[in-house]
Design an enzyme around this catalytic site. Structure first.
Site, short mmCIF file in Angstrom:
data_model
loop_
_atom_site.label_atom_id
_atom_site.label_comp_id
_atom_site.label_asym_id
_atom_site.label_seq_id
_atom_site.Cartn_x
_atom_site.Cartn_y
_atom_site.Cartn_z
N LEU A 99 -12.60 -2.39 -29.52
CA LEU A 99 -12.73 -2.02 -28.10
C LEU A 99 -11.46 -2.31 -27.32
O LEU A 99 -11.49 -2.77 -26.17
CB LEU A 99 -13.93 -2.73 -27.45
N ALA A 125 -19.94 10.42 -29.58
CA ALA A 125 -19.71 11.59 -30.43
C ALA A 125 -20.97 11.82 -31.25
O ALA A 125 -21.59 10.88 -31.75
CB ALA A 125 -18.51 11.34 -31.36
N CYS A 171 -5.43 1.27 6.43
CA CYS A 171 -6.24 0.08 6.69
C CYS A 171 -5.89 -0.51 8.06
O CYS A 171 -4.77 -0.37 8.55
CB CYS A 171 -6.06 -0.95 5.59
N GLU A 174 -19.93 2.68 -24.64
CA GLU A 174 -19.66 3.42 -25.88
C GLU A 174 -20.80 3.36 -26.89
O GLU A 174 -20.67 3.86 -27.99
CB GLU A 174 -18.36 2.91 -26.52
N GLN A 202 -29.08 5.43 -24.09
CA GLN A 202 -30.31 6.03 -23.57
C GLN A 202 -30.89 5.20 -22.43
O GLN A 202 -31.43 5.74 -21.45
CB GLN A 202 -31.34 6.19 -24.68
N GLU A 246 1.33 3.65 2.16
CA GLU A 246 2.09 3.89 3.38
C GLU A 246 3.32 3.00 3.45
O GLU A 246 4.40 3.44 3.86
CB GLU A 246 1.21 3.64 4.61
N CYS A 249 -1.84 -1.33 7.49
CA CYS A 249 -0.93 -0.18 7.44
C CYS A 249 -0.93 0.58 8.76
O CYS A 249 0.08 1.17 9.15
CB CYS A 249 -1.32 0.75 6.30
N HIS A 299 0.84 -1.19 0.00
CA HIS A 299 0.00 0.00 0.00
C HIS A 299 0.88 1.25 0.00
O HIS A 299 2.09 1.18 0.15
CB HIS A 299 -0.93 0.00 1.22
#
Length: 346
Positions: free
Chosen positions: A209, A157, A78, A287, A294, A53, A87, A51
């Site tokens: 993709l 777009a 954590c 995309e 919608q 830290e 941590c 992590h």
């Protein structure tokens, strides 16, 4: 700007370096300061590894300096054992007398326990420095843990007169995105864990993709194909990248291609969200096409939207999705095109 804010901004800057590999863990940055000088820095590079830290403390050349230092961390340390030790325990063991925290961890196994553990050990803890900015940094992590679904970004777009595309006589689509916008989209893909399109977009555009014009891993590809009528020669089925097909049919998986059966008699979007949540997919880029986008908008299943308004006028074609009323947007130009960025106002 206060001294604490100054170093917390550096934590945020460091944390962003983990955008492609930290998930499903949150992005976190840490800075260790003694006598007004930074003596150690770190960020969470990759899930399963140290992590922020841990990395910051490891970067300090003389550990004796920690006894008089302050550690700044963008997210609460954590307090539980996961893939790495707590941590909070490390900070206590190293004798760091002061900890400055950006925001409290929303994860149920932490949620204030790390801060309390530090205070119980006699450490001075300051909480809430640049809290809004630190929470913004982990917005996908927060959404995933609180809403039990990925953080969803919509992207499309559209022409100057509000159409997504129109086919020329040769069957090809009119190009709306600029080369620079295409590059930006590939960067966006590299920062997402999954990307989804509907059947019509897969059939007409034959998208890959993938991340081809930016450095990073390809996202998990998702396509909705209820009746499994999409032809096998499409790029989505080339086996190069793991792909999920949402369908109502039963079909065995092949190399890098998995079929997920849904109940199309019911709303399929919550079902897809459940599948992605179970697979620990924290971010989703949608995309298209128009109907798919919608549907996400109407059901409130979105967090951000990026719309590229091209200069091209089509006069006809497939209408672009409509954002709900009351959404605030910011606008900027990219390569001559107007980009609209909208956050979901709940």
């Amino acid at each position: 700007m206060t001294i604490d804010e100054k170093y917390m901004r550096r934590c945020i800057q460091l944390a962003r370096n983990g955008i492609c590999h930290a998930a499903p863990n949150p992005m976190v940055g840490a800075v260790i300061v003694r006598d007004g000088k930074i003596i150690g820095e770190g960020y969470h590079v990759r899930c399963g590894e140290g992590h922020a830290e841990v990395n910051a403390i490891a970067s300090v050349k003389d550990e004796s300096l920690l006894k008089d230092a302050t550690i700044y961390v963008s997210l609460e340390p954590c307090s539980h054992y996961g893939k790495t030790p707590p941590c909070a325990d490390l900070i206590i063991r190293k004798g760091i007398p002061r900890v400055v925290v950006g925001c409290v961890d929303p994860f149920s196994l932490v949620a204030g326990r790390g801060i309390q553990k530090l205070r119980d050990a006699g450490i001075e803890v300051t909480v809430g420095v640049l809290e809004k900015e630190c929470r913004e940094l982990i917005r996908a992590f927060v959404t995933f843990n609180l809403k039990k679904r990925p953080y969803i970004t919509l992207k499309w777009a559209q022409s100057a007169d509000g159409f997504l595309d129109i086919r020329r006589e040769d069957g090809n689509a009119v190009r709306l995105s600029t080369p620079l916008s295409t590059l930006a989209v590939h960067k966006m893909r590299a920062e997402q864990k999954a990307i989804l399109v509907g059947r019509r977009t897969a059939l007409l555009d034959n998208p890959s993709l993938t991340v081809r014009e930016w450095y990073g891993q390809n996202p998990l590809r998702l396509v909705i194909d209820r009746q499994l009528t999409l032809p096998s020669h499409l790029h989505l089925f080339d086996g190069s990248t793991p792909t999920l097909v949402f369908t109502e049919k039963e079909k065995a998986a092949t190399q890098n291609l998995t079929y997920v059966k849904l109940d199309f008699g019911q709303n399929i979007l919550p079902q897809i969200m459940q599948v992605l949540y179970e697979q620990k997919i924290q971010t989703l880029l949608v995309e298209g096409g128009s109907q798919t986008l919608q549907a996400f908008l109407e059901q409130g299943l979105w967090d951000e939207a990026f719309i590229e308004h091209a200069r091209v006028t089509l006069h006809d074609g497939i209408p672009a999705p409509l954002l709900p009323h009351g959404q605030e947007s910011r606008f900027f130009f990219r390569d001559g095109a107007l980009i609209q960025h909208c956050r979901h106002a709940e």
